[in-house]
Design an enzyme around this catalytic site. Structure first.
Site, PDB file in Angstrom:
ATOM      1  N   THR A 122       2.466   8.353  -0.174  1.00 43.39           N
ATOM      2  CA  THR A 122       2.978   7.265   0.655  1.00 43.39           C
ATOM      3  C   THR A 122       4.348   6.782   0.188  1.00 43.39           C
ATOM      4  OG1 THR A 122       2.611   4.913   1.178  1.00 43.39           O
ATOM      5  CG2 THR A 122       1.604   5.710  -0.817  1.00 43.39           C
ATOM      6  N   TYR A 146      -2.021   0.049  -4.803  1.00 44.41           N
ATOM      7  CA  TYR A 146      -2.121   1.137  -3.817  1.00 44.41           C
ATOM      8  C   TYR A 146      -1.041   2.188  -4.105  1.00 44.41           C
ATOM      9  CZ  TYR A 146      -1.561   3.683   0.534  1.00 44.41           C
ATOM     10  OH  TYR A 146      -1.433   4.684   1.459  1.00 44.41           O
TER      11      TYR A 146
HETATM   12  N1  UFG Z   1       4.050  -7.110  10.783  1.00 47.84           N
HETATM   13  C1  UFG Z   1       4.170  -8.330  11.442  1.00 47.84           C
HETATM   14  N2  UFG Z   1       3.033  -8.903  11.910  1.00 47.84           N
HETATM   15  C2  UFG Z   1       1.796  -8.360  11.775  1.00 47.84           C
HETATM   16  C3  UFG Z   1       1.692  -7.111  11.106  1.00 47.84           C
HETATM   17  C4  UFG Z   1       2.842  -6.521  10.628  1.00 47.84           C
HETATM   18  O1  UFG Z   1       5.262  -8.859  11.584  1.00 47.84           O
HETATM   19  O2  UFG Z   1       0.802  -8.960  12.209  1.00 47.84           O
HETATM   20  C5  UFG Z   1       5.259  -6.487  10.280  1.00 47.84           C
HETATM   21  C6  UFG Z   1       5.211  -6.305   8.771  1.00 47.84           C
HETATM   22  O3  UFG Z   1       5.669  -7.448   8.128  1.00 47.84           O
HETATM   23  C7  UFG Z   1       6.115  -5.093   8.588  1.00 47.84           C
HETATM   24  C8  UFG Z   1       5.943  -4.292   9.870  1.00 47.84           C
HETATM   25  O4  UFG Z   1       5.368  -5.196  10.812  1.00 47.84           O
HETATM   26  O5  UFG Z   1       7.441  -5.511   8.518  1.00 47.84           O
HETATM   27  C9  UFG Z   1       5.012  -3.116   9.707  1.00 47.84           C
HETATM   28  O6  UFG Z   1       3.824  -3.578   9.081  1.00 47.84           O
HETATM   29  P1  UFG Z   1       2.522  -2.679   8.940  1.00 47.84           P
HETATM   30  O7  UFG Z   1       1.474  -3.536   8.297  1.00 47.84           O
HETATM   31  O8  UFG Z   1       2.209  -2.015  10.231  1.00 47.84           O
HETATM   32  O9  UFG Z   1       2.973  -1.533   7.941  1.00 47.84           O
HETATM   33  P2  UFG Z   1       3.572  -1.653   6.469  1.00 47.84           P
HETATM   34  O10 UFG Z   1       5.012  -1.283   6.580  1.00 47.84           O
HETATM   35  O11 UFG Z   1       3.249  -2.895   5.788  1.00 47.84           O
HETATM   36  O12 UFG Z   1       2.677  -0.593   5.716  1.00 47.84           O
HETATM   37  C10 UFG Z   1       2.895   0.754   5.767  1.00 47.84           C
HETATM   38  C11 UFG Z   1       1.582   1.493   5.641  1.00 47.84           C
HETATM   39  C12 UFG Z   1       0.995   1.316   4.281  1.00 47.84           C
HETATM   40  C13 UFG Z   1       2.036   1.686   3.271  1.00 47.84           C
HETATM   41  C14 UFG Z   1       3.234   0.823   3.462  1.00 47.84           C
HETATM   42  C15 UFG Z   1       4.307   1.116   2.467  1.00 47.84           C
HETATM   43  O13 UFG Z   1       0.682   1.039   6.610  1.00 47.84           O
HETATM   44  O14 UFG Z   1      -0.115   2.157   4.123  1.00 47.84           O
HETATM   45  O15 UFG Z   1       3.763   1.068   4.740  1.00 47.84           O
HETATM   46  O16 UFG Z   1       5.291   0.144   2.497  1.00 47.84           O
HETATM   47  F1  UFG Z   1       1.594   1.500   2.031  1.00 47.84           F
END
Ligand code: UFG
Length: 329
Positions: A122, A146
């Site tokens: 990841t 993680y």
């Molecule tokens: N976001 C919101 N509101 C929400 C959910 C997400 O604004 O309700 C934003 C988050 O702050 C982020 C973006 O949308 O900026 C994407 O968020 P996700 O939760 O969809 O994904 P992440 O980037 O946090 O996580 C992903 C993978 C993880 C991995 C991570 C590494 O899902 O498994 O990238 O940074 F570990």
């Protein structure tokens, strides 16, 4: 693939989101994907493209039994705990289950004389490196258990190369979308990912979306991510397997598109695709979020011949929307 070849592959986590899509891609080109899964977060109904072996990576004897019964020639290792937030509150579980489970699996793989291993890593292994386009050579500095557990497994695999194991490591960026036929799709509980939450907010299946932070140093103030279609990712795994069976040896590849989308851009695109408003509000930053995570995937394109064909935002949203409207496997 010729009939005489061993075309069986063991897919840990084949009942999960990415693993199930990989099983479909593998089956389509003639492999028999045997899903090894404890069904703690995966779904038995998602195992449609080959047999299911119910087992747990923390139980070495169940892995040995799967090798004994199915005699795979390669392993694709997807199974893992994957919630960043949970890994902060319960780091021990991530080290015990992700790292301990991977150690059992790798040792069982080598003991069975199987030397081809494809591992799901990841971009969380990079930590917060805002503004940098992340590549395979970027320093890895995970910020949570993680990412730490995934990096530890990458390092563990390298230590088994002298034992004859060859590993393709894929570092995923933000996986999105669903199978274009909606045979399988994303079904997490709890759901924390942006795109399914946007789609559910549109449908009224849950409350309005909260944008986590609007004061980031990005053009519209919201976080930027590199989204890649889950079926493109699945195709990369078939190519990774072929890379190994062709004897090309251990290699790491980043899988993203090099294009970032902000949270607001995702919301706007969802509105355009579904022709519906996305109920949302603006909230505080979420702990641990980097402002911008974008990947350089030149290596996967030039060396592996991987070309994402569905990873434009409209296709990812359309496929995710179709899957969520269908609502079940
Ligand atoms: N976001 C919101 N509101 C929400 C959910 C997400 O604004 O309700 C934003 C988050 O702050 C982020 C973006 O949308 O900026 C994407 O968020 P996700 O939760 O969809 O994904 P992440 O980037 O946090 O996580 C992903 C993978 C993880 C991995 C991570 C590494 O899902 O498994 O990238 O940074 F570990």
């Amino acid at each position: 693939m010729s009939e005489s070849k061993n075309n069986t592959v063991l897919v840990t986590g084949g009942a999960g989101y990415i693993g199930a899509h990989a099983c479909k891609a593998l089956q389509q080109v003639g492999y028999v994907p045997v899903t090894f899964d404890n069904l703690s977060t995966g779904h038995a109904e998602a195992v449609k493209f080959g047999p299911l072996f119910k087992g747990d990576l923390t139980d070495r004897s169940s892995i040995d039994a799967a090798f004994q019964e199915h005699r795979p020639h390669a392993v694709l290792h997807f199974a893992a705990l994957s919630q960043v937030g949970e890994s902060v509150t319960d780091p021990g579980r991530y080290w015990r289950e992700n790292v301990g489970g991977a150690l059992n699996l790798i040792e069982a793989t080598v003991a069975a004389g199987v030397m081809n291993f494809v591992f799901s890593s990841t971009c969380a292994t990079y930590g917060d490196q805002d503004g940098v386009v992340l590549t395979e050579d970027t320093d890895q500095r995970p910020m949570n258990a993680y990412g730490g557990s995934k990096l530890a497994i990458e390092q563990m695999l390298a230590d088994f190369v002298p034992k004859g194991l060859e590993a393709v490591i894929f570092r995923y960026f933000n996986v999105a979308g669903a199978d274009p036929d909606a045979d399988v799709g994303e079904d997490h509980d709890p759901e924390t990912h942006l795109i399914p939450l946007v789609i559910d907010a549109i449908a009224g299946r849950r409350g309005p979306l909260t944008i986590f932070g609007t004061d980031y140093d990005t053009p519209d103030g919201t976080c930027i991510r590199d989204y890649v279609h889950v079926s493109d990712l699945a195709d990369a795994h078939v190519k990774g397997l072929e890379w190994l069976t062709a004897g090309k040896g251990s290699r790491t590849f980043c899988l993203g598109t090099g294009t970032g989308f902000s949270v607001r851009e995702v919301i706007d695109a969802a509105k355009a695709v579904t022709n519906a408003e996305v109920p949302h509000s603006e909230g505080a930053r979420r702990a641990g979020d980097a402002a911008r995570l974008v990947c350089g995937s030149e290596r996967a394109k030039t060396e592996l011949g991987w070309t994402p064909t569905r990873s434009d935002m409209v296709t990812m949203l359309r496929d995710a929307h179709r899957w969520h409207e269908k609502g079940s496997f």
